[in-house]
Write a protein that holds these residues in place. Structure first.
Motif, PDB file in Angstrom:
ATOM      1  N   PRO A  45       0.800  -1.230   0.000  1.00  0.00           N
ATOM      2  CA  PRO A  45       0.000   0.000   0.000  1.00  0.00           C
ATOM      3  C   PRO A  45       0.829   1.276   0.000  1.00  0.00           C
ATOM      4  CG  PRO A  45      -0.139  -1.156   2.113  1.00  0.00           C
ATOM      5  CD  PRO A  45       0.514  -2.092   1.152  1.00  0.00           C
ATOM      6  N   VAL A  46       1.964   1.256   0.666  1.00  0.00           N
ATOM      7  CA  VAL A  46       2.819   2.452   0.701  1.00  0.00           C
ATOM      8  C   VAL A  46       3.386   2.734  -0.686  1.00  0.00           C
ATOM      9  CG1 VAL A  46       4.938   3.447   1.648  1.00  0.00           C
ATOM     10  CG2 VAL A  46       3.378   2.164   3.133  1.00  0.00           C
ATOM     11  N   LEU A  59       1.807   4.949   6.430  1.00  0.00           N
ATOM     12  CA  LEU A  59       0.854   5.800   5.709  1.00  0.00           C
ATOM     13  C   LEU A  59       0.271   6.913   6.578  1.00  0.00           C
ATOM     14  CD1 LEU A  59      -1.094   3.086   3.681  1.00  0.00           C
ATOM     15  CD2 LEU A  59       0.344   4.898   2.723  1.00  0.00           C
ATOM     16  N   ARG A 107       0.927   8.700  -7.022  1.00  0.00           N
ATOM     17  CA  ARG A 107       1.223  10.134  -6.958  1.00  0.00           C
ATOM     18  C   ARG A 107       2.199  10.544  -8.062  1.00  0.00           C
ATOM     19  NH1 ARG A 107       2.456  10.283  -2.007  1.00  0.00           N
ATOM     20  NH2 ARG A 107       4.728  10.371  -2.106  1.00  0.00           N
ATOM     21  N   PRO A 156       2.474  -0.994   7.464  1.00  0.00           N
ATOM     22  CA  PRO A 156       1.949  -0.076   6.450  1.00  0.00           C
ATOM     23  C   PRO A 156       1.080   1.025   7.029  1.00  0.00           C
ATOM     24  CG  PRO A 156       0.883  -2.217   6.289  1.00  0.00           C
ATOM     25  CD  PRO A 156       2.028  -2.378   7.235  1.00  0.00           C
ATOM     26  N   GLU A 157       0.312   0.719   8.085  1.00  0.00           N
ATOM     27  CA  GLU A 157      -0.560   1.740   8.675  1.00  0.00           C
ATOM     28  C   GLU A 157       0.260   2.883   9.270  1.00  0.00           C
ATOM     29  OE1 GLU A 157      -3.281   0.049  11.419  1.00  0.00           O
ATOM     30  OE2 GLU A 157      -4.271  -1.220   9.925  1.00  0.00           O
ATOM     31  N   VAL A 181       0.505   3.936  -3.208  1.00  0.00           N
ATOM     32  CA  VAL A 181       0.172   5.358  -3.065  1.00  0.00           C
ATOM     33  C   VAL A 181       1.283   6.226  -3.639  1.00  0.00           C
ATOM     34  CG1 VAL A 181      -0.190   7.206  -1.377  1.00  0.00           C
ATOM     35  CG2 VAL A 181      -1.327   5.001  -1.074  1.00  0.00           C
ATOM     36  N   PHE A 182       2.502   5.852  -3.365  1.00  0.00           N
ATOM     37  CA  PHE A 182       3.673   6.597  -3.843  1.00  0.00           C
ATOM     38  C   PHE A 182       3.709   6.616  -5.377  1.00  0.00           C
ATOM     39  CE2 PHE A 182       8.269   6.322  -5.025  1.00  0.00           C
ATOM     40  CZ  PHE A 182       8.638   7.605  -4.662  1.00  0.00           C
ATOM     41  N   LYS A 234      12.271   3.512  -3.141  1.00  0.00           N
ATOM     42  CA  LYS A 234      11.380   3.512  -1.975  1.00  0.00           C
ATOM     43  C   LYS A 234      11.493   2.205  -1.199  1.00  0.00           C
ATOM     44  CE  LYS A 234       8.004   5.602   0.327  1.00  0.00           C
ATOM     45  NZ  LYS A 234       8.210   6.882   1.039  1.00  0.00           N
TER      46      LYS A 234
END
Length: 322
Positions: A274-275, A321, A282, A317-318, A278-279, A300
């Motif tokens: 998930p990280v 993020l 973007r 991950p939480e 999102v990266f 990353k």
């Protein structure tokens, strides 16, 4: 430790090594020795004769050719540096060096050592040396597998059974070396705990973990994630002059096996981490090209790997993020 006043450059070859001692008066003494244990001891006696046992010794990274001498020297004198040949080459350009002989190269290395005082070399532990050898062997086998597969696609029918037989043998060796790598990691508690941390990162599996453990250890030498990225050759190489700005490729002056090992995990992480997702989203929204996004994802992943190894905590991950 007192600052050395004498510098010794060592130019390594397969069968011999040239040495150049640069004394405080700027004078050289040169000698050639066999690249054998007997030659190492003769070199040590020569240093003692010239009262240079506390000299700063410097040599280029030459893989297997220089490893034995470097280890021997560090047992006698902690002031041993092993530097990237590209650094010596660039230094030679600043001096407009034209001569290219082993003797001249040894003197160039001695001058580089005197001017730049490179960091001291820390020998790898036996378990890391073994792991690097196994990971390198696996990469060689996979390369052979690809070559034989390519030959099979274009080979005449008469040659195909031979190629297929070779492929069977290569596949057996690939499986054997992979098992050997995992058993080796599991047999060493520090490597096993680092493996567990790295496997907590979505996108990173056993094969990538093995390569990371082999080539980023000793981990303590990296004081930041940025240093680790540069070591892998994934840092951007900015090209700009005045109003002109060219494309910004990656430097590639780093460990090629690390870059190879991170490519497929970056593709996987782009979908399932998930990280990283999102990266990457973007970056795409800002108009970055697909390959730029993948390379950024590789960087990353290294940042995340550095973080979990530095903290000793598995990937969350939480928290990342938040």
């Amino acid at each position: 430790m007192t600052t050395p006043t004498t510098y010794v450059g060592i130019d390594i070859a397969k069968a011999k090594f040239d040495v150049a001692l640069l004394n405080p008066l700027g004078k050289y003494r040169s000698k050639v020795y066999a690249n054998t244990p007997e030659g190492y001891n003769q070199f040590l006696t020569w240093l003692q004769k010239h009262e240079a046992l506390d000299a700063h010794l410097c040599m280029e990274t030459t893989g297997a050719y220089g490893r034995g001498l470097a280890r021997f020297l560090t047992q006698q004198n902690p002031l041993v540096s092993v530097v990237n040949p590209a650094q010596i080459h660039a230094f030679g350009k600043t001096e407009l060096v034209r001569a290219k002989t082993d003797k001249a190269d040894a003197r160039l290395i001695a001058r580089y050592c005197q001017m730049h005082r490179p960091a001291h070399w820390v020998p790898l532990t036996d378990e890391i040396v073994t792991l690097q050898a196994l990971v390198q062997r696996l990469d060689d086998l996979l390369g052979l597998h690809n070559m034989e597969n390519n030959r099979l696609e274009t080979a005449e029918a008469a040659a195909q059974p031979s190629i297929e037989a070779v492929l069977v043998t290569i596949n057996q060796q690939v499986d054997a070396v992979r098992r050997q790598i995992q058993e080796h990691i599991d047999d060493h508690p520090d490597l096993k705990s680092q493996k567990k941390l790295l496997l907590s990162i979505p996108g990173i599996g056993d094969n990538t973990t093995a390569t990371l453990l082999a080539f980023i250890n000793p981990f303590e030498r990296f004081h930041s994630a940025k240093q680790l990225v540069a070591y892998a050759g994934l840092n951007p190489r900015i090209r700009q002059s005045g109003q002109w700005a060219g494309k910004t490729p990656i430097a590639k002056t780093g460990n090629v096996l690390l870059r190879k090992a991170l490519y497929m995990p970056a593709l996987t992480a782009k979908r399932y981490n998930p990280v990283i997702t999102v990266f990457c989203d973007r970056l795409i929204a800002h108009g970055k090209r697909p390959m730029q996004v993948i390379i950024a994802a590789m960087r990353k992943l290294l940042h995340i790997a550095y973080g979990v190894l530095k903290s000793g905590q598995p990937f969350d991950p939480e928290k990342a993020l938040a």
